[in-house]
Design a protein around this motif. Structure first.
Motif, PDB file in Angstrom:
ATOM      1  N   SER A 217       0.802  -1.222   0.000  1.00 19.08           N
ATOM      2  CA  SER A 217       0.000   0.000   0.000  1.00 19.08           C
ATOM      3  C   SER A 217       0.835   1.271   0.000  1.00 19.08           C
ATOM      4  O   SER A 217       0.289   2.371  -0.147  1.00 19.08           O
ATOM      5  CB  SER A 217      -0.916   0.013   1.224  1.00 19.08           C
ATOM      6  N   ALA A 218       2.151   1.144   0.179  1.00 18.15           N
ATOM      7  CA  ALA A 218       3.007   2.324   0.242  1.00 18.15           C
ATOM      8  C   ALA A 218       3.495   2.686  -1.156  1.00 18.15           C
ATOM      9  O   ALA A 218       3.796   1.802  -1.969  1.00 18.15           O
ATOM     10  CB  ALA A 218       4.198   2.081   1.158  1.00 18.15           C
ATOM     11  N   PRO A 219       3.580   3.955  -1.488  1.00 21.41           N
ATOM     12  CA  PRO A 219       3.962   4.365  -2.837  1.00 21.41           C
ATOM     13  C   PRO A 219       5.449   4.189  -3.109  1.00 21.41           C
ATOM     14  O   PRO A 219       6.284   4.217  -2.204  1.00 21.41           O
ATOM     15  CB  PRO A 219       3.569   5.855  -2.883  1.00 21.41           C
ATOM     16  N   GLY A 220       5.746   4.003  -4.402  1.00 23.36           N
ATOM     17  CA  GLY A 220       7.127   3.976  -4.844  1.00 23.36           C
ATOM     18  C   GLY A 220       7.663   2.585  -5.053  1.00 23.36           C
ATOM     19  O   GLY A 220       7.203   1.600  -4.457  1.00 23.36           O
ATOM     20  N   ALA A 221       8.678   2.490  -5.925  1.00 23.72           N
ATOM     21  CA  ALA A 221       9.260   1.197  -6.277  1.00 23.72           C
ATOM     22  C   ALA A 221       9.950   0.543  -5.094  1.00 23.72           C
ATOM     23  O   ALA A 221       9.911  -0.684  -4.942  1.00 23.72           O
ATOM     24  CB  ALA A 221      10.254   1.380  -7.432  1.00 23.72           C
ATOM     25  N   ALA A 222      10.583   1.335  -4.228  1.00 21.14           N
ATOM     26  CA  ALA A 222      11.304   0.753  -3.092  1.00 21.14           C
ATOM     27  C   ALA A 222      10.349   0.058  -2.138  1.00 21.14           C
ATOM     28  O   ALA A 222      10.614  -1.062  -1.670  1.00 21.14           O
ATOM     29  CB  ALA A 222      12.090   1.843  -2.360  1.00 21.14           C
ATOM     30  N   MET A 223       9.216   0.696  -1.849  1.00 21.67           N
ATOM     31  CA  MET A 223       8.260   0.103  -0.925  1.00 21.67           C
ATOM     32  C   MET A 223       7.562  -1.100  -1.555  1.00 21.67           C
ATOM     33  O   MET A 223       7.279  -2.099  -0.876  1.00 21.67           O
ATOM     34  CB  MET A 223       7.241   1.147  -0.478  1.00 21.67           C
ATOM     35  N   ALA A 224       7.280  -1.027  -2.850  1.00 20.99           N
ATOM     36  CA  ALA A 224       6.699  -2.181  -3.530  1.00 20.99           C
ATOM     37  C   ALA A 224       7.673  -3.351  -3.537  1.00 20.99           C
ATOM     38  O   ALA A 224       7.276  -4.510  -3.368  1.00 20.99           O
ATOM     39  CB  ALA A 224       6.299  -1.805  -4.955  1.00 20.99           C
ATOM     40  N   ALA A 225       8.959  -3.053  -3.713  1.00 22.16           N
ATOM     41  CA  ALA A 225       9.971  -4.110  -3.667  1.00 22.16           C
ATOM     42  C   ALA A 225      10.013  -4.762  -2.296  1.00 22.16           C
ATOM     43  O   ALA A 225      10.162  -5.985  -2.181  1.00 22.16           O
ATOM     44  CB  ALA A 225      11.341  -3.548  -4.030  1.00 22.16           C
ATOM     45  N   ASP A 226       9.885  -3.967  -1.232  1.00 22.90           N
ATOM     46  CA  ASP A 226       9.819  -4.530   0.120  1.00 22.90           C
ATOM     47  C   ASP A 226       8.727  -5.590   0.207  1.00 22.90           C
ATOM     48  O   ASP A 226       8.938  -6.686   0.724  1.00 22.90           O
ATOM     49  CB  ASP A 226       9.504  -3.426   1.143  1.00 22.90           C
TER      50      ASP A 226
END
Length: 280
Positions: A217-226
């Motif tokens: 639910s968090a924005p951005g590629a880094a958070m999606a990668a998490d």
């Protein structure tokens, strides 16, 4: 019951997977929401006369609580103590729902059920023939079975994308035998039909459903990668990498995710079967 029965899954869901799925419960329920909707629509519980329902592999309780809120009595069973602890917290004394730490393949219940339902909880039995034969004993005549299970991995982008990234850094895990307990053990409808019919169930049907799945639910590629690195078939393999290789996977995962973002969030395709059957 043999202590070894389904032991690998019990170990996994009381440690690595149980901890992560408990911590990520809100995001995972959102990820699975399109398929939860498909499951509930097939179950036809809304506006139905009160039923007694067994929710197999209930996890953190999402489907059990939805069933109870529709006015039915439901017992949610799971092998994961962490997920059941969260389910009980979420229930917060709600009427009509209880949770049991039990293996549905040999659990014994005091009353028969009108419906056996499961959201991705029936693919992990060491012996699914024996498990469904046992569970079917607790269905009333005319009782129904409704569950969702994954179609083959190549049809599921949420599986193929992380695995392709992992393969750029290290050899991915060897494929399991098609009949081994896993998220994809029920991908072959003919195998599933045989399991259900051997258990004495009839009117077996399969409906394919495809939908995008939110990856966190968090924005951005880094958070999606998490999120992608913590949830899914690649998660355990990634967790076992050296810190250096895990960092390489993270870099490559962010690169792969960036062009897929929409409104700074990531969705990946999922593909399931909605399976139904009936006890004569």
């Amino acid at each position: 019951m043999s202590e070894q029965k389904n032991q690998a899954q019990k170990d996994l869901w009381n440690t690595f997977a149980g901890e992560r799925w408990t911590r990520r419960q809100v995001e995972i329920d959102a990820m699975l929401a399109p398929f939860t909707h498909a499951l509930m629509a097939a179950a036809k519980l809304e506006h139905a006369a009160p039923m007694h329902v067994l929710d197999v592999g209930c996890g953190s309780g999402e489907t059990s609580l939805m069933i109870a809120d529709l006015g039915h009595r439901v017992i949610g069973v799971d092998i994961s103590a962490p997920l059941l602890g969260l389910a009980r917290q979420r229930a917060d004394g709600r009427d009509g729902v209880s949770f049991e730490e039990a293996d549905a393949s040999d659990a014994v219940f005091d009353e028969p059920f009108d419906l056996l339902i499961s959201r991705f909880g029936v693919m992990f039995f060491d012996d699914p023939h024996a498990a469904f034969t046992h569970m079917a004993q607790f269905l009333k005549p005319g009782g129904r079975v409704v569950f969702v299970c994954w179609r083959p991995p190549p049809e599921n982008e949420w599986v193929t994308m992380p695995m392709q990234v992992l393969a750029q850094v290290t050899a991915p895990p060897a494929p399991l035998p098609p009949d081994a307990p896993s998220p994809f053990a029920f991908a072959n409808p003919e195998r599933v039909r045989t399991i259900l019919e051997t258990a004495g169930l009839t009117d077996v049907s399969f409906a394919p459903v495809d939908a995008p799945m939110s990856m966190g639910s968090a924005p951005g590629a880094a958070m999606a990668a998490d999120f992608v690195m913590e949830v899914g078939p690649a998660a355990l393999a990634i967790a076992q990498l050296s810190p250096e290789d895990a960092a390489k996977v993270r870099d490559k995962m962010e690169i792969a995710i960036a062009p897929r973002l929409k409104d700074d969030l990531l969705s990946l395709g999922g593909a399931i079967w909605v399976v139904q059957a009936r006890k004569p």
